[in-house]
Design a protein around this motif. Structure first.
Motif, mmCIF file in Angstrom:
data_model
loop_
_atom_site.group_PDB
_atom_site.id
_atom_site.type_symbol
_atom_site.label_atom_id
_atom_site.label_comp_id
_atom_site.label_asym_id
_atom_site.label_seq_id
_atom_site.Cartn_x
_atom_site.Cartn_y
_atom_site.Cartn_z
ATOM 1 N N GLU A 14 -37.022 -29.068 52.441
ATOM 2 C CA GLU A 14 -37.472 -29.532 51.024
ATOM 3 C C GLU A 14 -37.146 -31.042 50.956
ATOM 4 O OE1 GLU A 14 -36.139 -27.510 47.594
ATOM 5 O OE2 GLU A 14 -35.522 -25.643 49.004
ATOM 6 N N PRO A 15 -38.211 -32.032 50.663
ATOM 7 C CA PRO A 15 -38.040 -33.359 50.668
ATOM 8 C C PRO A 15 -36.764 -33.851 49.736
ATOM 9 C CG PRO A 15 -40.300 -32.827 50.384
ATOM 10 C CD PRO A 15 -39.523 -31.511 50.251
ATOM 11 N N GLU A 16 -35.734 -34.622 50.307
ATOM 12 C CA GLU A 16 -35.085 -35.049 49.750
ATOM 13 C C GLU A 16 -33.743 -34.099 49.153
ATOM 14 O OE1 GLU A 16 -34.041 -38.219 49.615
ATOM 15 O OE2 GLU A 16 -35.839 -38.985 50.393
ATOM 16 N N LYS A 17 -34.003 -33.039 49.937
ATOM 17 C CA LYS A 17 -32.916 -31.889 49.464
ATOM 18 C C LYS A 17 -32.384 -31.377 50.751
ATOM 19 C CE LYS A 17 -34.736 -30.196 45.181
ATOM 20 N NZ LYS A 17 -35.386 -28.934 44.444
ATOM 21 N N LYS A 18 -33.083 -30.742 51.632
ATOM 22 C CA LYS A 18 -32.477 -30.191 52.867
ATOM 23 C C LYS A 18 -33.376 -29.873 53.829
ATOM 24 C CE LYS A 18 -31.330 -25.850 53.161
ATOM 25 N NZ LYS A 18 -30.743 -24.677 53.103
ATOM 26 N N THR A 19 -32.821 -29.889 55.090
ATOM 27 C CA THR A 19 -33.641 -29.275 56.473
ATOM 28 C C THR A 19 -32.993 -28.206 56.915
ATOM 29 O OG1 THR A 19 -34.898 -31.500 56.281
ATOM 30 C CG2 THR A 19 -34.939 -30.141 58.368
ATOM 31 N N ALA A 20 -33.569 -27.473 57.473
ATOM 32 C CA ALA A 20 -32.576 -26.150 58.219
ATOM 33 C C ALA A 20 -33.423 -26.108 59.323
ATOM 34 C CB ALA A 20 -32.408 -24.919 57.426
ATOM 35 N N PHE A 21 -32.908 -25.974 60.545
ATOM 36 C CA PHE A 21 -33.413 -25.538 61.775
ATOM 37 C C PHE A 21 -32.920 -24.331 62.390
ATOM 38 C CE2 PHE A 21 -34.477 -29.951 61.779
ATOM 39 C CZ PHE A 21 -35.840 -30.115 62.377
ATOM 40 N N THR A 22 -33.676 -23.186 62.482
ATOM 41 C CA THR A 22 -33.072 -21.995 62.734
ATOM 42 C C THR A 22 -33.457 -21.507 64.228
ATOM 43 O OG1 THR A 22 -33.049 -21.161 60.712
ATOM 44 C CG2 THR A 22 -32.596 -19.528 62.230
ATOM 45 N N ILE A 23 -32.462 -21.230 65.125
ATOM 46 C CA ILE A 23 -32.894 -20.814 66.417
ATOM 47 C C ILE A 23 -32.687 -19.488 66.577
ATOM 48 C CG2 ILE A 23 -32.261 -21.698 68.775
ATOM 49 C CD1 ILE A 23 -31.800 -24.398 67.844
ATOM 50 N N TYR A 24 -33.427 -18.879 67.377
ATOM 51 C CA TYR A 24 -33.413 -17.226 67.442
ATOM 52 C C TYR A 24 -33.340 -17.237 69.259
ATOM 53 C CZ TYR A 24 -34.831 -16.931 62.874
ATOM 54 O OH TYR A 24 -34.786 -17.172 61.326
ATOM 55 N N LEU A 25 -32.116 -16.978 69.756
ATOM 56 C CA LEU A 25 -31.842 -16.596 71.291
ATOM 57 C C LEU A 25 -31.854 -14.994 71.371
ATOM 58 C CD1 LEU A 25 -29.580 -19.663 71.873
ATOM 59 C CD2 LEU A 25 -31.851 -19.486 72.210
ATOM 60 N N PRO A 26 -32.551 -14.496 72.314
ATOM 61 C CA PRO A 26 -32.445 -13.022 72.668
ATOM 62 C C PRO A 26 -31.021 -12.636 73.130
ATOM 63 C CG PRO A 26 -33.743 -14.203 74.524
ATOM 64 C CD PRO A 26 -33.589 -15.181 73.325
ATOM 65 N N ARG A 27 -30.754 -11.647 72.689
ATOM 66 C CA ARG A 27 -29.440 -11.013 73.038
ATOM 67 C C ARG A 27 -29.523 -10.624 74.507
ATOM 68 N NH1 ARG A 27 -27.475 -5.297 70.471
ATOM 69 N NH2 ARG A 27 -25.517 -4.926 71.639
ATOM 70 N N TYR A 28 -28.264 -10.884 75.154
ATOM 71 C CA TYR A 28 -28.150 -10.614 76.613
ATOM 72 C C TYR A 28 -27.326 -9.082 76.673
ATOM 73 C CZ TYR A 28 -26.600 -10.764 81.387
ATOM 74 O OH TYR A 28 -26.332 -10.263 82.823
ATOM 75 N N VAL A 29 -28.095 -8.156 77.223
ATOM 76 C CA VAL A 29 -27.710 -6.542 77.327
ATOM 77 C C VAL A 29 -27.159 -6.243 78.423
ATOM 78 C CG1 VAL A 29 -29.060 -6.218 75.035
ATOM 79 C CG2 VAL A 29 -29.962 -6.039 77.204
ATOM 80 N N GLU A 30 -27.556 -7.198 79.483
ATOM 81 C CA GLU A 30 -27.018 -6.404 80.867
ATOM 82 C C GLU A 30 -25.404 -6.590 81.118
ATOM 83 O OE1 GLU A 30 -29.520 -8.076 83.770
ATOM 84 O OE2 GLU A 30 -31.239 -7.435 82.840
#
Length: 583
Positions: free
Chosen positions: A421-437
């Protein structure tokens, strides 16, 4: 279907004969005949009326069915007069424009066409009424509120109303989703093209940097520390190393950077970085760390986590210091720059992914980096990960920061979302796959003692770039090795076939015209099965599997490399017992 007249007549006469068998016995013949005819006609009319009523009921059903199909069709239907008024529309058209059907009729169609696209409408409208040929076009349309926009595919045909006045019949399809997918595909293709170009540039640049670093290192060993020339050579070396870092970013953006992923706990990895991140963003900005509870492990190169978070925090810092309120913070004492790093876990199903492009169903560990800086608008967000975008990289060092983050995430089979949102906030959200082995971290096998920097073995050097071949030959000889140099894959194979003795190491470039380094190694291993192999490249894409990971058993050194790095790597390949150095 109504029966024929002869059939009706026959059926009516049979019915009259049955009804009048006794009642007409006393009547004169002429009267009896007339009465018979009248009754027959009456029954004929009654039968026809019955069949007409049935036919009318069927037509009513068909009409209702048609109206239902017309109103509930997946596309909008409109009849538009020559004066541009909507004289008829279905429910879908009304829904597209955000109105009731009754309210839509009588409105001008131009009220719902984006002002910048009205010329497209007028052009095709003119062609339609002048030539009578059907028209197909696309333009943007707006809902009644004037703000909600959608992309429309239009098909129009000419016709006449009941009073013979000209009208056009229009079919309106909402293609907003298709347009969005096309834009995403175009964006992906553009990013891939830029990535390919970046990788190619990095390849050539790394070759030249290898020559600069190699000769600079050798020159520095020959110059006394007190000599002013030593300081000059040191500055040259610093510039070459900085340039190598830039090409490393280019390769990361292009997803051609080799990685060594291991199972890691993201919370532990991020916690170990906090001091460094505090130093990066400065004392005027508060860093808030919110680790999630019991997060799953991920399999990733820890250096990439460091690089990714450093880039995002630098971007957040620039966003804060370039915001409007930052310059007024002395007056508004309650305003403070804040960067928050948070981790959590999420599970997405196919339904969620179908509504969020670029995502894949599964379990994910989530990293969010948000700030209260200047933010950006929706238009900027579309190009947020493009390299050298001046609208987003204010204060950036290379213009590759966010492009690099995008490359790292994609290389590790994740995805990234942005909200701002201009002049309010920025959020970068990264999704990394779960390691199940196997969640146990793999320990790196290293020699208990540091490998010697010199040797006396024989090395077959294969390099198609003359300057690099000469530089490599000089460095190897200065380290005590005997060198057999070949300027092409064919020369290397011929040299190996004619060589009378053994040699210990094949050191070959990967990307060469004709036969690549991997093929050269296979041919030479067929002649000398015990030889060790060391591959080198400034563009290691051909050395990587589909995940961008070096296969086990392959030794590799990335250009540009220093004399010391090459010396250490060669000794590691030649003396390590846990690997064969072959494949």
């Amino acid at each position: 279907m109504i029966d024929s007249k002869a059939e009706l007549r026959k059926r009516a006469e049979e019915k009259v004969a049955h009804l009048s068998k006794n009642s007409e016995a006393l009547l004169p013949e002429e009267i009896r005949q007339t009465l018979h005819e009248l009754r027959t006609h009456a029954i004929e009319l009654e039968m026809q009326n019955d069949e007409l009523r049935l036919k009318h009921a069927d037509l009513e059903k068909e009409l209702k069915r048609y109206c239902d199909l017309y109103d509930m069709a997946p596309v909008g239907y409109c009849t538009i007069s020559e004066k541009e008024f909507i004289v008829e529309a279905n429910f879908t058209a009304a829904a597209l424009f955000g109105m009731e059907k009754k309210a839509l009729v009588g409105r001008k169609i131009t009220l719902f066409i984006h002002r910048e696209d009205k010329d497209i409408y007028y052009l095709h409208r003119k062609k339609l009424f002048e030539t009578g040929e059907p028209q197909v076009c696309e333009f943007r349309m707006v809902k009644q509120d004037g703000t909600s926009l959608f992309h429309a595919h239009i098909e129009a045909t000419a016709g006449q109303d009941k009073d013979a006045s000209k009208v056009c019949y229009v079919v309106i399809s909402d293609i907003t989703k298709e347009k969005r997918l096309q834009e995403q595909l175009h964006q992906a293709e553009k990013m891939e093209s830029v990535a390919r170009l970046a990788g190619g540039v990095a390849h050539g640049f790394n070759n030249m940097l290898s020559v600069i670093l190699g000769y600079t290192d050798m020159a520095m060993e020959k110059v006394d520390l007190s000599n002013p020339l030593f300081n000059d050579l040191t500055e040259i070396r610093k510039a070459a190393v900085c340039s190598a870092d830039l090409t490393s970013q280019l390769l990361t953006f292009a997803r051609r950077q080799p990685i060594a992923p291991i199972p890691i706990d993201l919370n532990q990895t991020i916690e170990s970085m906090l001091t460094m991140l505090h130093n990066l963003i400065g004392k005027d900005i508060k860093l808030i760390w919110k680790p999630g509870l019991s997060i799953w492990p991920v399999k990733m190169d820890t250096l990439q986590i460091d690089q990714m978070l450093a880039q995002l925090c630098v971007n957040a810092r620039n966003s804060i210091t370039n915001s409007v309120w930052w310059s007024k913070r002395e007056v508004n004492g309650d305003c403070a720059g804040k960067i928050t790093i948070e981790t959590m876990t999420k599970t997405f199903d196919e339904s969620w992914c179908s509504e969020h492009s670029g995502s894949v169903a599964g379990d994910y560990v989530v990293i969010t980096v948000d700030d209260n800086g200047r933010g950006f608008d929706t238009k900027t967000r579309v190009n947020i990960f493009e390299p050298f975008s001046t609208s987003i990289n204010v204060g950036s060092f290379t213009g590759l920061e966010l492009a690099t983050v995008h490359g790292i995430v994609k290389q590790n089979k994740g995805f990234i979302k942005v909200y701002s949102e201009p002049e309010k906030k920025t959020a970068f959200t990264i999704y990394l796959p779960r390691y199940v082995e196997n969640t146990q971290q793999v320990e790196k096998i290293e020699s208990s003692t540091k490998p010697a920097t010199r040797g006396n073995e024989t090395v077959l050097l294969v390099e198609d770039e003359p300057m690099i071949m000469r530089m490599g030959e000089v460095i190897l000889q200065s380290l005590g090795y005997k060198v057999l140099a070949a300027g092409s894959p064919e020369d290397a194979i011929r040299l190996a076939e004619k060589h009378s003795g053994e040699f210990d190491l094949l050191m070959t470039d990967v990307v060469m015209p004709g036969i690549n380094g991997m093929e050269v190694a296979k041919k030479i291993l067929s002649i000398y099965p015990h030889v060790r192999c060391l591959f080198m490249s400034g563009y290691p894409a051909d050395m990587l599997n589909h995940n961008g990971i070096l296969d086990e058993g392959i030794y590799f050194i990335k250009k540009p490399f220093s004399r010391r790095e090459l010396a250490d790597r060669i000794r590691q390949v030649l003396v390590t017992e846990s690997g064969t150095g072959r494949f």
